[in-house]
Write a protein that holds these residues in place. Structure first.
Motif, PDB file in Angstrom:
ATOM      1  N   HIS A 104       0.830  -1.209   0.000  1.00 31.90           N
ATOM      2  CA  HIS A 104       0.000   0.000   0.000  1.00 31.90           C
ATOM      3  C   HIS A 104       0.864   1.259   0.000  1.00 31.90           C
ATOM      4  N   GLY A 105       2.000   1.194   0.660  1.00 28.82           N
ATOM      5  CA  GLY A 105       2.925   2.326   0.660  1.00 28.82           C
ATOM      6  C   GLY A 105       3.506   2.591  -0.714  1.00 28.82           C
ATOM      7  N   VAL A 106       3.747   1.527  -1.470  1.00 30.19           N
ATOM      8  CA  VAL A 106       4.262   1.679  -2.835  1.00 30.19           C
ATOM      9  C   VAL A 106       3.219   2.388  -3.701  1.00 30.19           C
ATOM     10  N   ILE A 107       1.984   1.961  -3.600  1.00 34.14           N
ATOM     11  CA  ILE A 107       0.912   2.584  -4.394  1.00 34.14           C
ATOM     12  C   ILE A 107       0.697   4.034  -3.970  1.00 34.14           C
ATOM     13  N   ALA A 108       0.826   4.314  -2.682  1.00 36.82           N
ATOM     14  CA  ALA A 108       0.671   5.696  -2.209  1.00 36.82           C
ATOM     15  C   ALA A 108       1.748   6.604  -2.793  1.00 36.82           C
ATOM     16  N   VAL A 109       2.969   6.109  -2.876  1.00 35.07           N
ATOM     17  CA  VAL A 109       4.057   6.908  -3.460  1.00 35.07           C
ATOM     18  C   VAL A 109       3.798   7.125  -4.949  1.00 35.07           C
ATOM     19  N   TRP A 110       3.298   6.114  -5.641  1.00 37.27           N
ATOM     20  CA  TRP A 110       2.954   6.281  -7.059  1.00 37.27           C
ATOM     21  C   TRP A 110       1.873   7.338  -7.230  1.00 37.27           C
ATOM     22  N   ALA A 111       0.880   7.335  -6.352  1.00 35.47           N
ATOM     23  CA  ALA A 111      -0.206   8.320  -6.440  1.00 35.47           C
ATOM     24  C   ALA A 111       0.324   9.729  -6.196  1.00 35.47           C
ATOM     25  N   VAL A 112       1.216   9.878  -5.224  1.00 32.43           N
ATOM     26  CA  VAL A 112       1.803  11.196  -4.954  1.00 32.43           C
ATOM     27  C   VAL A 112       2.601  11.679  -6.161  1.00 32.43           C
ATOM     28  N   SER A 113       3.345  10.770  -6.794  1.00 29.41           N
ATOM     29  CA  SER A 113       4.129  11.177  -7.961  1.00 29.41           C
ATOM     30  C   SER A 113       3.223  11.546  -9.129  1.00 29.41           C
ATOM     31  N   LEU A 114       2.109  10.848  -9.301  1.00 34.11           N
ATOM     32  CA  LEU A 114       1.154  11.191 -10.364  1.00 34.11           C
ATOM     33  C   LEU A 114       0.540  12.563 -10.126  1.00 34.11           C
ATOM     34  N   ILE A 115       0.078  12.794  -8.920  1.00 34.31           N
ATOM     35  CA  ILE A 115      -0.541  14.080  -8.598  1.00 34.31           C
ATOM     36  C   ILE A 115       0.479  15.211  -8.701  1.00 34.31           C
ATOM     37  N   GLY A 116       1.680  14.974  -8.208  1.00 31.06           N
ATOM     38  CA  GLY A 116       2.724  16.002  -8.280  1.00 31.06           C
ATOM     39  C   GLY A 116       3.127  16.326  -9.707  1.00 31.06           C
ATOM     40  N   ALA A 117       3.264  15.308 -10.551  1.00 33.34           N
ATOM     41  CA  ALA A 117       3.659  15.544 -11.939  1.00 33.34           C
ATOM     42  C   ALA A 117       2.573  16.295 -12.703  1.00 33.34           C
ATOM     43  N   ILE A 118       1.328  15.944 -12.467  1.00 31.45           N
ATOM     44  CA  ILE A 118       0.235  16.654 -13.143  1.00 31.45           C
ATOM     45  C   ILE A 118       0.155  18.096 -12.668  1.00 31.45           C
ATOM     46  N   ALA A 119       0.301  18.303 -11.363  1.00 28.07           N
ATOM     47  CA  ALA A 119       0.252  19.670 -10.821  1.00 28.07           C
ATOM     48  C   ALA A 119       1.397  20.524 -11.367  1.00 28.07           C
ATOM     49  N   LEU A 120       2.592  19.947 -11.437  1.00 29.64           N
ATOM     50  CA  LEU A 120       3.726  20.696 -11.978  1.00 29.64           C
ATOM     51  C   LEU A 120       3.542  20.964 -13.463  1.00 29.64           C
ATOM     52  N   GLY A 121       3.011  19.999 -14.184  1.00 27.27           N
ATOM     53  CA  GLY A 121       2.792  20.189 -15.618  1.00 27.27           C
ATOM     54  C   GLY A 121       1.778  21.274 -15.925  1.00 27.27           C
ATOM     55  N   GLY A 137      13.207  13.614  -6.870  1.00 29.85           N
ATOM     56  CA  GLY A 137      14.064  13.498  -5.691  1.00 29.85           C
ATOM     57  C   GLY A 137      13.253  13.469  -4.400  1.00 29.85           C
ATOM     58  N   GLY A 138      12.225  14.305  -4.345  1.00 28.71           N
ATOM     59  CA  GLY A 138      11.333  14.288  -3.186  1.00 28.71           C
ATOM     60  C   GLY A 138      10.562  12.989  -3.064  1.00 28.71           C
ATOM     61  N   VAL A 139      10.176  12.412  -4.203  1.00 28.75           N
ATOM     62  CA  VAL A 139       9.455  11.143  -4.192  1.00 28.75           C
ATOM     63  C   VAL A 139      10.359  10.020  -3.692  1.00 28.75           C
ATOM     64  N   ILE A 140      11.630  10.059  -4.048  1.00 31.63           N
ATOM     65  CA  ILE A 140      12.567   9.041  -3.548  1.00 31.63           C
ATOM     66  C   ILE A 140      12.681   9.138  -2.028  1.00 31.63           C
ATOM     67  N   LEU A 141      12.803  10.346  -1.509  1.00 29.93           N
ATOM     68  CA  LEU A 141      12.856  10.517  -0.055  1.00 29.93           C
ATOM     69  C   LEU A 141      11.555  10.070   0.604  1.00 29.93           C
ATOM     70  N   LEU A 142      10.432  10.360  -0.041  1.00 26.89           N
ATOM     71  CA  LEU A 142       9.134   9.931   0.476  1.00 26.89           C
ATOM     72  C   LEU A 142       9.028   8.415   0.501  1.00 26.89           C
ATOM     73  N   SER A 143       9.546   7.755  -0.534  1.00 25.88           N
ATOM     74  CA  SER A 143       9.459   6.297  -0.563  1.00 25.88           C
ATOM     75  C   SER A 143      10.281   5.679   0.577  1.00 25.88           C
ATOM     76  N   PHE A 144      11.453   6.237   0.863  1.00 26.08           N
ATOM     77  CA  PHE A 144      12.233   5.760   2.004  1.00 26.08           C
ATOM     78  C   PHE A 144      11.469   5.983   3.306  1.00 26.08           C
ATOM     79  N   ALA A 145      10.884   7.151   3.470  1.00 22.43           N
ATOM     80  CA  ALA A 145      10.168   7.465   4.706  1.00 22.43           C
ATOM     81  C   ALA A 145       8.961   6.546   4.902  1.00 22.43           C
ATOM     82  N   VAL A 146       8.220   6.312   3.841  1.00 24.70           N
ATOM     83  CA  VAL A 146       7.034   5.460   3.947  1.00 24.70           C
ATOM     84  C   VAL A 146       7.432   4.029   4.298  1.00 24.70           C
ATOM     85  N   GLN A 147       8.443   3.505   3.632  1.00 20.46           N
ATOM     86  CA  GLN A 147       8.839   2.122   3.890  1.00 20.46           C
ATOM     87  C   GLN A 147       9.519   1.966   5.249  1.00 20.46           C
ATOM     88  N   LEU A 148      10.245   2.971   5.697  1.00 21.85           N
ATOM     89  CA  LEU A 148      10.799   2.912   7.049  1.00 21.85           C
ATOM     90  C   LEU A 148       9.701   2.987   8.095  1.00 21.85           C
TER      91      LEU A 148
END
Length: 97
Positions: free
Chosen positions: A13-30, A47-58
């Motif tokens: 579920h954490g993996v899917i949450a990070v994917w959703a954050v990256s989708l929303i962030g990319a669309i918002a930035l675009g 880079g922020g998504v990579i840090l988020l993925s570490f934080a979620v999995q930790l």
């Protein structure tokens, strides 16, 4: 007397949450940024998504499969952000024609 062993939480579920954050962030930035600034900010967001993925999995606190889950989060986010970036690039190309 022994305690009942609880089933561990599903860490996928954490993996899917990070994917959703990256989708929303990319669309918002675009949408929010001009064409010439999108790539720079998408790299910063990745880079922020990579840090988020570490934080979620930790946060799950499970060592088993940690590298696989973080890798799945990062690679999936890279694919998601790449597809969104390609869509915005094609839209800009179509608008120029």
């Amino acid at each position: 007397m022994s305690d009942a062993v609880l089933a561990p939480r599903n860490a996928f579920h954490g993996v899917i949450a990070v994917w959703a954050v990256s989708l929303i962030g990319a669309i918002a930035l675009g949408i929010a940024l001009p064409e010439q600034d999108r790539v720079t900010w998408l790299v910063i967001a990745f880079g922020g998504v990579i840090l988020l993925s570490f934080a979620v999995q930790l946060g799950y606190g499970r060592a088993q499969g940690f590298i696989v889950r973080v890798a799945a989060s990062c690679v999936g986010s890279l694919i998601v952000m790449g597809l969104v970036s390609a869509a915005f690039g094609l839209a800009a190309l179509a608008a120029a024609l």
